[in-house]
Each structure stands twice: as structure tokens, then as C-alpha cells.
Design an enzyme around this catalytic site. Sequence first.
Site, PDB file in Angstrom:
ATOM      1  CE  LYS A 245       1.267  -5.024   6.812  1.00 12.53           C
ATOM      2  NZ  LYS A 245       0.974  -3.869   6.003  1.00 12.53           N
TER       3      LYS A 245
ATOM      4  NE  ARG B 292      -3.892   9.272  21.395  1.00 14.52           N
ATOM      5  CZ  ARG B 292      -4.683   9.716  22.506  1.00 14.52           C
ATOM      6  NH1 ARG B 292      -4.134  10.649  23.582  1.00 14.52           N
ATOM      7  NH2 ARG B 292      -6.065   9.328  22.596  1.00 14.52           N
TER       8      ARG B 292
ATOM      9  NE  ARG C 110      -3.662   0.078   2.635  1.00 18.13           N
ATOM     10  CZ  ARG C 110      -3.905   0.501   4.005  1.00 18.13           C
ATOM     11  NH1 ARG C 110      -3.254   0.048   4.658  1.00 18.13           N
ATOM     12  NH2 ARG C 110      -4.173   1.924   4.008  1.00 18.13           N
TER      13      ARG C 110
HETATM   14  C1  BTN Z   1       0.398  -3.699   2.518  1.00 21.89           C
HETATM   15  O1  BTN Z   1       1.257  -2.833   2.245  1.00 21.89           O
HETATM   16  O2  BTN Z   1       0.162  -3.999   3.654  1.00 21.89           O
HETATM   17  C2  BTN Z   1      -0.164  -4.736   1.136  1.00 21.89           C
HETATM   18  C3  BTN Z   1       0.750  -5.579   0.683  1.00 21.89           C
HETATM   19  C4  BTN Z   1       0.222  -6.590  -0.264  1.00 21.89           C
HETATM   20  C5  BTN Z   1       1.009  -7.559  -0.728  1.00 21.89           C
HETATM   21  C6  BTN Z   1       0.485  -8.589  -1.689  1.00 21.89           C
HETATM   22  S1  BTN Z   1       1.333  -9.980  -2.218  1.00 21.89           S
HETATM   23  C7  BTN Z   1       0.369 -10.483  -3.326  1.00 21.89           C
HETATM   24  C8  BTN Z   1      -0.194  -8.897  -4.015  1.00 21.89           C
HETATM   25  N1  BTN Z   1       0.682  -9.060  -5.222  1.00 21.89           N
HETATM   26  C9  BTN Z   1       1.274  -7.716  -4.800  1.00 21.89           C
HETATM   27  O3  BTN Z   1       2.065  -7.247  -5.577  1.00 21.89           O
HETATM   28  N2  BTN Z   1       0.911  -7.111  -3.872  1.00 21.89           N
HETATM   29  C10 BTN Z   1      -0.252  -8.128  -3.100  1.00 21.89           C
END
Ligand code: BTN
Length: 244
Positions: A107, A242, A42
Site C-alpha cells: 500500500k 488468494r 477507512r
Molecule cells: C485508508 O484507510 O486507506 C484511508 C486513509 C486516508 C488518510 C487521509 S490523510 C488526509 C485525510 N485526513 C484524514 O484524517 N484522513 C485522510
Amino acid sequence: PMAPVHCFSVIDSTNQYLFERVNQLSSGESCLAECQTAGRGRRGKPWVSPFGCQLILSMYWRLEQGMAAAMGLSLAVGVAVVEALESLGYPGVELKWPNDLYYQGRKLAGILVEMSGSAGASCHLVIGIGLNLAMPSQQGEKIDQAWSELRHVQPELVDRNQLAACVLLHLQAAMQTFEQSGLASFVESWNRLDYFAGQPVKLLMGEQVIRGIARGIDDRGALRLETDEGIKVYLGGEISLRRG
Ligand code: BTN
């Protein structure tokens, strides 16, 4: 019936693979890989996906409701993945708004929903999930935040094919439910799984910082914060705990 699953050893990005083919795909068609050379996260960040260490999976869906519904949909995806893990005997996985999977404050998996289409019409969605299973420690150093992996939840991992099938089935069912009744039928589950529920948090929106107590989500998937001026809702921003 289950839609086709396209499997690869190495690929640039499973999301990219489906995105390039949206016009030939039917809802539920998926892509799996052992490793990505250009995994996307993201906010334009790269996603580290070393060989064989994650469940790397994307699913295509044609959403009749159009793009406006996609925000809610990404929260429904989070619920579906946690419930798939619960059904396989992995307890204690939670959601961090909007749709990260967390385990004991770290995470465990990320979700990236990408879309194309025009406002008002049906749109193409690619739902991508990267779930850490057992990461090599040197690789983990490249990750910019506290992370966990499925073997921390339960040292004996289920077969990866079984895991993939289970997640795909839960996802497909969730998308069908979402098409019929939107996010409403997921809100209760989402709030049950909320990692920040009742905690003092801050929400970063550009330069602005909003402080409040996390009070779950509403029917649109907006974050509810209890502030000095009462409950307020937010559709964007980055939330964190926080302290002090
Ligand atoms: C995040 O940033 O939290 C989202 C990560 C998403 C990763 C997955 S792996 C399968 C799919 N292909 C990608 O290129 N990204 C998502």
C-alpha cells in the site's frame, strides 16, 4: 481558477478540518498538513501520519448527484491520483479495489471519502488522501499492513509543493468530469490500473468469504468476480489475494 488551499503544520485531521466547515466552503477548497495527530483511515482505523513523511491532503466537493454517487466517486479519485503520479514520472502504481494505491503489492496511499447530507439532495464530500513519501522505519512499524512509499517508485522525489499542486489539479479535473458523466469515463482507466486483474481473490463480507477471479469493476464501481456461477458483482467487502 484554483480554490483556496488551507495549509497547516500540525492538525488533528485535514478531513475533520474541512468537515467542520462544509457550509462555508466551495468545491475544490483544500487542506494540507505536514502532520496529523488524529488522522482517520477507512473502517474507523487510525491513519499514521508522522511529520513531513506523507502528502496529507483533503479536498471539499459539493456533489449535486447526492450521496448515491459517492461510491463511484471514490474510485474516480483513485484514478485521478495515480494519473497525477504518472504525469510526474512515477510509473507502475496500481489500484486495489475500491481505492487504495498499491505499488508492487504494497500500500502506497489510502483514500477516505466522507460525506454528509440527506438522501436525494446534493451532499457535502470531503476527499482525503494520505500518500507515503519517505517514512522513517520506526514509524512504519505502527502500520498494520505491507506498505510502500513514493521513494521506492522513484528515489529522486519531486518537490512536495509541486506534487501537491499536481494532485489537486488532477482531482479537481476528475471531480468536474465525474459531475458531468459519472464513473463511466473512469472505468477503462480503473481497469487498466487494477492490481488484482485476472488474479484469484477472496472477498470478505462480514462472516462470508466469496472466492473468484477478479474481473475489474462495472459502471457503478462494483467489483466483478468470476465465480463458479458466472460473473457476480459486489459493492462492499474487503478483497485480498488468494494463495493456493
Ligand atoms: C485508508 O484507510 O486507506 C484511508 C486513509 C486516508 C488518510 C487521509 S490523510 C488526509 C485525510 N485526513 C484524514 O484524517 N484522513 C485522510
